[in-house]
Design an enzyme around this catalytic site. Structure first.
Site, PDB file in Angstrom:
ATOM      1  N   SER A 104      24.524  62.377  44.609  1.00  0.00           N
ATOM      2  CA  SER A 104      24.907  64.317  44.991  1.00  0.00           C
ATOM      3  C   SER A 104      23.248  64.669  44.845  1.00  0.00           C
ATOM      4  O   SER A 104      22.390  64.030  44.784  1.00  0.00           O
ATOM      5  CB  SER A 104      24.878  64.653  42.817  1.00  0.00           C
ATOM      6  OG  SER A 104      24.786  65.542  43.354  1.00  0.00           O
ATOM      7  N   TYR A 152      20.564  63.109  34.449  1.00  0.00           N
ATOM      8  CA  TYR A 152      21.623  63.158  35.886  1.00  0.00           C
ATOM      9  C   TYR A 152      21.008  63.178  36.994  1.00  0.00           C
ATOM     10  O   TYR A 152      20.891  61.819  37.585  1.00  0.00           O
ATOM     11  CB  TYR A 152      22.350  63.464  35.716  1.00  0.00           C
ATOM     12  CG  TYR A 152      23.572  63.695  36.980  1.00  0.00           C
ATOM     13  CD1 TYR A 152      25.235  63.510  36.834  1.00  0.00           C
ATOM     14  CD2 TYR A 152      23.596  64.838  38.051  1.00  0.00           C
ATOM     15  CE1 TYR A 152      25.926  63.793  38.458  1.00  0.00           C
ATOM     16  CE2 TYR A 152      24.724  64.926  39.001  1.00  0.00           C
ATOM     17  CZ  TYR A 152      25.750  64.279  39.084  1.00  0.00           C
ATOM     18  OH  TYR A 152      26.498  64.413  40.066  1.00  0.00           O
TER      19      TYR A 152
END
Length: 242
Positions: A104, A152
């Site tokens: 990401s 994350y």
């Protein structure tokens, strides 16, 4: 550079599939899920090799710091260690394979916290702290304690470093790994398919792709020493050596 320079953030998966139809035909493609059980099943496949592995399983922004049954922060355990373990357990089937890690652009939020990957501490070395500029750009609070987007981000940095070191260690077996920011719902899996199918990417093992093209990730996510350190840490945490 990828084969098709006109591919970008507006490219759809069907466009990529049509462009690389010859690379799809006759290939065995695996999208990962559960780890040890799935690995045992894959090793038992009649097919001698798996051509493409897409490491897709993941979690995001768990509100409260949570540890896996093995005692590892859950973003890192699920988003990275699961993929690391799966590849190592199925390596006998991966000669000549292409491996795609879904990452990401959120990787830019955090490097690997080698001294505190579980977010136990309130003081860590400066080089392991969240990236202030990225936090500001994403509208994420900055702090060294547990913050879901930072945890994350650490796991997504791990995906990129894993692809770099995997390509290096398994080069002699023809294995090449890439990391991909999959993009938005419009783009769907287009960039993933470029990473999985584009023959020209053989020239750039370990590359990071965004909007269907090779691009630069955050410097800490492209650091070869960090990639080696993460591999060693991953081996210890999974008790699985390649």
């Amino acid at each position: 550079m990828a084969t098709h320079s006109k591919f970008d953030g507006k490219t759809e998966a069907s466009d990529v599939a049509a462009a690389f139809a010859d690379q799809i035909r006759g290939k065995t493609i695996l999208v990962t899920g559960l780890i040890r059980e799935a690995a045992a099943t894959v090793v038992g496949y009649a097919e001698p090799t798996i051509d493409i592995v897409i490491n897709n399983a993941g979690v995001m922004n768990i509100p409260k710091r949570t540890l896996s049954p093995a005692g590892v922060e859950l973003h890192l355990a699920t988003n990275h260690l699961g993929h690391f373990l799966f590849v190592n357990l199925t390596k006998a089937k991966l000669s000549g394979a292409r491996i795609v890690n879904l990452t990401s652009n959120g990787h830019a939020l955090s490097p690997i916290r080698f001294s505190d990957y579980n977010f136990d501490k309130m003081e860590i070395p400066e080089e392991e702290q969240p990236a202030r500029a990225a936090c500001e750009a994403f509208g994420v609070p900055w702090g060294v304690g547990y913050l879901p987007p930072i945890a994350y981000g650490q796991s997504k940095t791990a995906n990129i470093l894993h692809a770099i070191e995997l390509s290096k260690r398994f080069k002699s077996e023809g294995i090449a790994a890439f990391s991909v920011n999959p993009g938005d719902s419009y783009q769907a899996v287009a960039t993933i398919l470029v990473a999985a199918l584009d023959p020209k990417l053989k020239e750039s093992p370990g590359a990071y792709l965004d909007n269907c093209q090779i691009t630069e990730a955050a410097p800490f996510a492209m650091n070869e020493i960090a990639a080696q350190r993460l591999w060693d840490l991953s081996e210890r945490l999974t008790a699985e050596r390649s």
